[in-house]
Write an enzyme that holds these catalytic residues in place. Sequence first.
Site, PDB file in Angstrom:
ATOM      1  N   ILE A  45      58.266  59.177   1.890  1.00 14.35           N
ATOM      2  CA  ILE A  45      57.521  58.432   0.868  1.00 14.35           C
ATOM      3  C   ILE A  45      56.455  59.313   0.209  1.00 14.35           C
ATOM      4  O   ILE A  45      55.572  58.816  -0.477  1.00 14.35           O
ATOM      5  CB  ILE A  45      56.905  57.144   1.451  1.00 14.35           C
ATOM      6  N   GLY A  46      56.551  60.628   0.444  1.00 21.64           N
ATOM      7  CA  GLY A  46      55.730  61.550  -0.350  1.00 21.64           C
ATOM      8  C   GLY A  46      54.393  61.933   0.248  1.00 21.64           C
ATOM      9  O   GLY A  46      53.479  62.322  -0.488  1.00 21.64           O
ATOM     10  N   CYS A 110      61.739  64.161  13.839  1.00 26.38           N
ATOM     11  CA  CYS A 110      61.022  64.519  15.065  1.00 26.38           C
ATOM     12  C   CYS A 110      61.750  64.068  16.329  1.00 26.38           C
ATOM     13  O   CYS A 110      61.392  64.472  17.429  1.00 26.38           O
ATOM     14  CB  CYS A 110      59.622  63.933  15.024  1.00 26.38           C
ATOM     15  N   SER A 389      55.859  58.860   8.196  1.00 27.18           N
ATOM     16  CA  SER A 389      55.102  59.696   7.263  1.00 27.18           C
ATOM     17  C   SER A 389      53.977  60.456   7.974  1.00 27.18           C
ATOM     18  O   SER A 389      54.055  60.673   9.183  1.00 27.18           O
ATOM     19  CB  SER A 389      54.575  58.823   6.122  1.00 27.18           C
TER      20      SER A 389
HETATM   21  C1  LIG Z   1      59.626  62.742   9.573  1.00 22.74           C
HETATM   22  S1  LIG Z   1      60.257  62.028   8.117  1.00 22.74           S
HETATM   23  C2  LIG Z   1      59.285  62.852   6.896  1.00 22.74           C
HETATM   24  C3  LIG Z   1      58.498  61.886   6.083  1.00 22.74           C
HETATM   25  C4  LIG Z   1      57.678  62.434   4.942  1.00 22.74           C
HETATM   26  N1  LIG Z   1      56.906  63.599   5.251  1.00 22.74           N
HETATM   27  C5  LIG Z   1      56.757  61.347   4.405  1.00 22.74           C
HETATM   28  O1  LIG Z   1      55.619  61.613   4.077  1.00 22.74           O
HETATM   29  O2  LIG Z   1      57.197  60.197   4.333  1.00 22.74           O
HETATM   30  C6  LIG Z   1      61.824  62.807   7.965  1.00 22.74           C
HETATM   31  C7  LIG Z   1      62.561  62.449   6.684  1.00 22.74           C
HETATM   32  O3  LIG Z   1      63.696  63.305   6.587  1.00 22.74           O
HETATM   33  C8  LIG Z   1      64.802  62.586   6.108  1.00 22.74           C
HETATM   34  N2  LIG Z   1      65.984  63.319   6.610  1.00 22.74           N
HETATM   35  C9  LIG Z   1      66.342  63.469   7.904  1.00 22.74           C
HETATM   36  N3  LIG Z   1      67.428  64.265   7.998  1.00 22.74           N
HETATM   37  C10 LIG Z   1      67.745  64.640   6.730  1.00 22.74           C
HETATM   38  C11 LIG Z   1      68.749  65.467   6.181  1.00 22.74           C
HETATM   39  N4  LIG Z   1      69.646  66.083   6.959  1.00 22.74           N
HETATM   40  N5  LIG Z   1      68.793  65.629   4.844  1.00 22.74           N
HETATM   41  C12 LIG Z   1      67.886  65.004   4.043  1.00 22.74           C
HETATM   42  N6  LIG Z   1      66.891  64.225   4.519  1.00 22.74           N
HETATM   43  C13 LIG Z   1      66.824  64.032   5.850  1.00 22.74           C
HETATM   44  C14 LIG Z   1      64.627  61.178   6.643  1.00 22.74           C
HETATM   45  O4  LIG Z   1      65.273  60.254   5.818  1.00 22.74           O
HETATM   46  C15 LIG Z   1      63.105  61.028   6.627  1.00 22.74           C
HETATM   47  O5  LIG Z   1      62.666  60.431   5.435  1.00 22.74           O
END
Ligand SMILES: C[S@@+](CC[C@H](N)C(=O)[O-])C[C@H]1O[C@@H](n2cnc3c(N)ncnc32)[C@H](O)[C@@H]1O
Length: 408
Positions: A45-46, A110, A389
């Site tokens: 969500i950025g 994670c 996030s």
């Molecule tokens: C730990 S969250 C990061 C959230 C982000 N930093 C935020 O502020 O919301 C990991 C994100 O990676 C995405 N994700 C996981 N594996 C992925 C992949 N192989 N390719 C693209 N996106 C992926 C998930 O959908 C998730 O939104």
Amino acid sequence: MPFRVNKLGNDAFQAYWKSTKMKSSEGLKNEEEKPWRVLEFYSGIGGMRYSLIKGALNATVVEAFDINDVANDVYEHNFGHRPYQGNIQTLNAADLDGYDAGAWLMSPPCQPYTRQGLQKGSGDARAFSFLKILELIPQTSRPPRILFVENVVGFEKSDTHTKLIEILRENQFVTQEFILSPLQFGVPYSRPRYFCLAKRKPLSFQNPQFNDELLWAPSPLLGSDDCMVTNEGEQSHGGCDKLLQVCQPIENYLELEKFRDEDLDSCIANVSETSEEIEEGNGSVNSPLNQFFVPSSLVERWGSAMDIVFPESKRCCCFTKSYYRYVKGTGSLLATVPGKVKDKISKGEDLRLRYFTPREVANLHSFPDDFQFPHHVSLRQRYALLGNSLSVGVVAPLFRYLFTNQSC
Ligand SMILES: C[S@@+](CC[C@H](N)C(=O)[O-])C[C@H]1O[C@@H](n2cnc3c(N)ncnc32)[C@H](O)[C@@H]1O
């Protein structure tokens, strides 16, 4: 009941900035130069993009990447740009070269590193895309000059971490690593996370004496003995007490009207009655507030395992993506009776426990007031996205440290 969006979360952040020795002009020094071109991997969500904004950095996100279409809806709703929707693992070196980006920001999944998980590290399929991106670095004709990784505590002990550091060394990066929590920045929220800051030579850190180190305090970011600069882990040395003194109370982050102005006696007299009403109404559409109250059956069953906080408290626990689906170990619950009455209450259900609302979780993550969810995103999805996030209040100062005094 009226909703009130409290702005003090931001004020606390501003106070923090004023208290640091880093002048805002330092971070903006390169304003007349070209902005950093940034790739935001795993954009969710950025949170990373909000941190660039909060840090007032001269940077443009040229592309964001996420596989989750609901996360991308939220991102698009707030930034007017829909991230590239697909598996990051399918990107190749030519794709990445095409963006000509100097900075890569990454918050990979994670689950391979969490204590609750199997801790399979690089053997977990959810780690593959991150490993693939790291392996692409030497294959690109224009490798990034700045790299930033966020993950859970535990990542630093994983084989993926070993691989990350190995690849960064081989590709001429210097690194400084941190484990930091919003509590160390005046926010009453415990969410310790691992961060890797990397710069490719000849870029260097302001405080090179911390190269190759894992630090548990933000002192290098501030170059200071600031009172907020305390390690959350230093509980035995009174460090935790010091932190709590400088933290804002949780009430400053709440949006729902509180019960503190009510007459205390009538408040006590009403609690049992209200609990029954809540039990009956929980989950119903009669009142939008009902959905936030914890049913008394759950309080009875799980009360002793719940992390209960009060508006006056100066600390709450990390909200995970399972908050609202499960009550145990997923984040704090708020007692809506004033702290002063709590000793007079014998039954847990009389505390009138409620979940923090998504807006309140966003406030504790230091997201800006104008951050919004599109209407179609359900309550559970909102909590899940927020739980995944990051704390903008922690990442923004890390970005300032990482990007400061570096021309793109
Ligand atoms: C730990 S969250 C990061 C959230 C982000 N930093 C935020 O502020 O919301 C990991 C994100 O990676 C995405 N994700 C996981 N594996 C992925 C992949 N192989 N390719 C693209 N996106 C992926 C998930 O959908 C998730 O939104």
